[in-house]
Design an enzyme around this catalytic site. Structure first.
Site, PDB file in Angstrom:
ATOM      1  N   LYS A   1      46.876  52.978  28.197  1.00  0.00           N
ATOM      2  CA  LYS A   1      48.179  52.951  28.501  1.00  0.00           C
ATOM      3  C   LYS A   1      48.693  51.448  28.611  1.00  0.00           C
ATOM      4  O   LYS A   1      48.712  50.792  29.870  1.00  0.00           O
ATOM      5  CB  LYS A   1      48.413  53.541  29.712  1.00  0.00           C
ATOM      6  CG  LYS A   1      49.877  54.231  29.748  1.00  0.00           C
ATOM      7  CD  LYS A   1      50.750  53.102  30.653  1.00  0.00           C
ATOM      8  CE  LYS A   1      52.010  53.693  30.823  1.00  0.00           C
ATOM      9  NZ  LYS A   1      53.020  52.285  31.356  1.00  0.00           N
TER      10      LYS A   1
ATOM     11  N   GLU B   1      42.523  43.371  38.163  1.00  0.00           N
ATOM     12  CA  GLU B   1      42.942  41.923  37.681  1.00  0.00           C
ATOM     13  C   GLU B   1      44.546  42.050  38.101  1.00  0.00           C
ATOM     14  O   GLU B   1      45.271  42.358  37.251  1.00  0.00           O
ATOM     15  CB  GLU B   1      42.761  41.643  36.209  1.00  0.00           C
ATOM     16  CG  GLU B   1      42.551  40.045  36.098  1.00  0.00           C
ATOM     17  CD  GLU B   1      43.824  39.416  35.768  1.00  0.00           C
ATOM     18  OE1 GLU B   1      44.624  38.844  36.491  1.00  0.00           O
ATOM     19  OE2 GLU B   1      43.945  39.376  34.706  1.00  0.00           O
TER      20      GLU B   1
ATOM     21  N   CYS C   1      49.511  35.813  35.330  1.00  0.00           N
ATOM     22  CA  CYS C   1      48.979  35.962  36.449  1.00  0.00           C
ATOM     23  C   CYS C   1      48.279  34.780  37.192  1.00  0.00           C
ATOM     24  O   CYS C   1      48.333  34.512  38.602  1.00  0.00           O
ATOM     25  CB  CYS C   1      47.981  37.058  36.316  1.00  0.00           C
ATOM     26  SG  CYS C   1      46.690  36.895  35.387  1.00  0.00           S
TER      27      CYS C   1
ATOM     28  N   GLU D   1      54.416  35.734  44.010  1.00  0.00           N
ATOM     29  CA  GLU D   1      54.415  35.680  42.823  1.00  0.00           C
ATOM     30  C   GLU D   1      55.711  35.624  42.072  1.00  0.00           C
ATOM     31  O   GLU D   1      56.347  36.672  42.259  1.00  0.00           O
ATOM     32  CB  GLU D   1      53.723  36.407  42.128  1.00  0.00           C
ATOM     33  CG  GLU D   1      53.243  36.186  40.741  1.00  0.00           C
ATOM     34  CD  GLU D   1      52.218  37.270  40.039  1.00  0.00           C
ATOM     35  OE1 GLU D   1      51.350  36.545  39.302  1.00  0.00           O
ATOM     36  OE2 GLU D   1      51.907  38.392  40.422  1.00  0.00           O
TER      37      GLU D   1
END
Length: 502
Positions: A183, A258, A293, A392
């Protein structure tokens, strides 16, 4: 131009979503609608999981899950070959879907092909590792180990590297003998759907890989909670990961995650070539529009070098070509969506209101009136309590702090609830090695930032997740270990007394 219209890839073929809903695809560099993708729901997840389960069990697993690794390797190599044939086309799709420069998209497709080839090699090598004997201190038992596919796996992947992040999961999962439901993010699904077309073209057995697109709540959540999905592998936000873990916990289902990062790059004043360090600092946070990331978005500069370094960093940043990502030489395209654009702008405005200085950038480039473009942004006068330092951003934004001593640099580097990556740049290699040992992250770079190697483990600590992708560690993610022990003596074991004969 319009993109190809695809359905959901389930059971080796294409079908429209059960409710007939579709999601518009918007080119983030032009803001034009260029097509649509299917919006799957729980009914479609049921069909995809059933197809994956059937493929896993077909003929006792002899068709796929219990076939030789060499058999599976042939399919992985065939996928890699098709990726190579279609690199230009796939890179074009990735560019118009995500806004990244086409040169970056081409490099991504090269990495996709290399990843499938690498795991084809590991699939083949897996055959030779079966029945590995275990040394025992007694003679009456013989023990060996089997490595078996964990089952049907749900793979939920992000939009920043749409096909590459999917491949990091699909390739090792298939190499291990798992079957999968993939997905991808609804913000960038086009190349993942094309992967379905490639699987169809090379004759991948029906149901081994199923690809459904749609919103996370409608399509991702039902995968995580499905009782016939044996493992979840997720790349995305820390917030979403908590929901996935909660759903998986109800069935004690293994999960690998992750997640996000706020990685430091520590630069000392002994660097002889300051421009070399500046380029790595830029690459660490501006590549892929900072939508990485592991971006080294917290720049720590030794006091003695800070002013000179920042002067050069601004000069280099001014020289970046920001343009339509299809233009030759583009080095900074658009971010992926209007929502992401507005989120990044909010981060920058909040930093300004909290007292930080926007040293460079922070706005839409003046020569681009349309598209979700943001200038490379450098923010100074940052305190460790500011949002821009702690959270972030996932955009082309570097925040800078100055340090005096090595111990202060280490403390600042580790002052985060994330732990994905970190880097150090210094001409003193002993210092680099020393700092690499004490940075609390799963990845540390010395005198560089962001090299990503398919052979090396990738993953983080703390709120950056757990488990490792890539390398042999990526394959182990999708294998279970079975102990097989045989009693070898002809006589009784002798623990109980034999009954007397009548």
């Amino acid at each position: 131009s319009a993109i190809p219209r695809r359905g959901l890839f389930i059971g080796g073929g294409w079908r429209e979503p059960t409710l007939g809903r579709r999601i518009p695809v918007i080119n983030p560099a032009t803001e034009d609608t260029i097509g649509d993708i299917p919006a799957a729901t729980v009914e479609d997840v049921e069909l995809a999981v059933a197809a994956a389960r059937s493929a896993f069990l077909l003929d006792g697993g002899s068709r796929w899950s219990r076939a030789s690794g060499a058999t599976r390797a042939k399919y992985l190599n065939a996928i890699a070959a098709k990726i190579k044939e279609k690199i230009s086309y796939l890179a074009l799709l990735e560019t118009v879907d995500s806004g990244k420069p086409k040169d970056e998209a081409v490099a991504d497709m090269d990495d996709v092909a290399a990843c499938f080839e690498y795991y084809a090699g590991l699939a083949e090598a897996l055959d030779g590792k079966q029945h590995a004997p275990i040394s025992l201190p007694m003679e009456e038992f013989k023990t060996y180990v089997l490595k078996e596919p964990i089952g049907v796996v749900g793979l939920i992947t992000p939009w920043n590297y749409p096909l590459l992040m999917a491949t990091w999961k699909v390739a090792p999962a298939l190499a291990a003998g798992c079957t999968a439901v993939l997905k991808p993010s609804e913000l960038a699904s086009l190349t993942c759907l094309e992967l379905g077309a490639i699987c169809e073209e090379i004759g991948l057995p029906s149901g081994v890989l199923n690809i459904i697109t749609g919103l996370g709540a409608d399509a991702g959540a039902p995968i995580a909670s499905h009782p016939h999905v044996d493992k979840i592998a997720f790349t995305g936000s820390t917030a979403t990961s908590k929901t996935i873990m909660t759903a998986a916990a109800q069935m004690v289902k293994p999960v690998s995650l992750e997640l996000g990062g706020k990685s430091p790059l520590v630069i000392f004043d002994d660097v002889a070539d300051i421009d070399k360090a500046v380029e790595w600092a830029m690459f660490g946070c501006f590549f892929n529009g900072g939508q990485v990331c592991s971006a080294t978005s917290r720049l720590l500069l030794r006091e003695k070098i800070a002013e000179r370094f920042l002067d050069r960093l601004v000069e280099w940043a001014k020289n970046i070509k920001i343009s339509d990502p299809l233009e030759e030489g583009c080095r900074l395209g658009s971010v992926v969506s209007k929502g992401q654009y507005e989120k990044i702008k909010k981060f920058i405005s909040t930093a300004r209101s909290e007292g930080a200085t926007i040293l460079h950038g922070g706005d839409r480039p003046k020569h681009l009136g349309k598209g979700f473009f943001i200038e490379p942004t450098i923010i100074t006068d940052v305190s460790t309590s500011m949002q821009i330092w702690r959270e972030e951003v996932f955009g082309p934004v570097i925040c800078v702090k100055v340090f005096k001593t090595e111990s202060e640099a280490i403390e600042l580097a580790n002052d985060t609830h994330y732990g994905l990556a970190g880097g150090v740049i210094s001409d003193d290699l002993e210092r680099c090695e020393r700092i690499a040992k004490v940075i609390h992250s799963g990845i540390v770079w010395i005198n560089c930032s962001q090299p990503t190697l398919v052979q090396a483990p990738w993953g983080g600590n703390k709120q950056s997740g757990f488990g490792r992708e890539l390398g042999e560690w990526g394959l182990e993610n999708y294998l279970s270990v079975k102990q097989v022990t045989r009693y070898c003596k002809d006589e009784l074991y002798g623990w109980y007394q034999r009954p007397s004969k009548l």
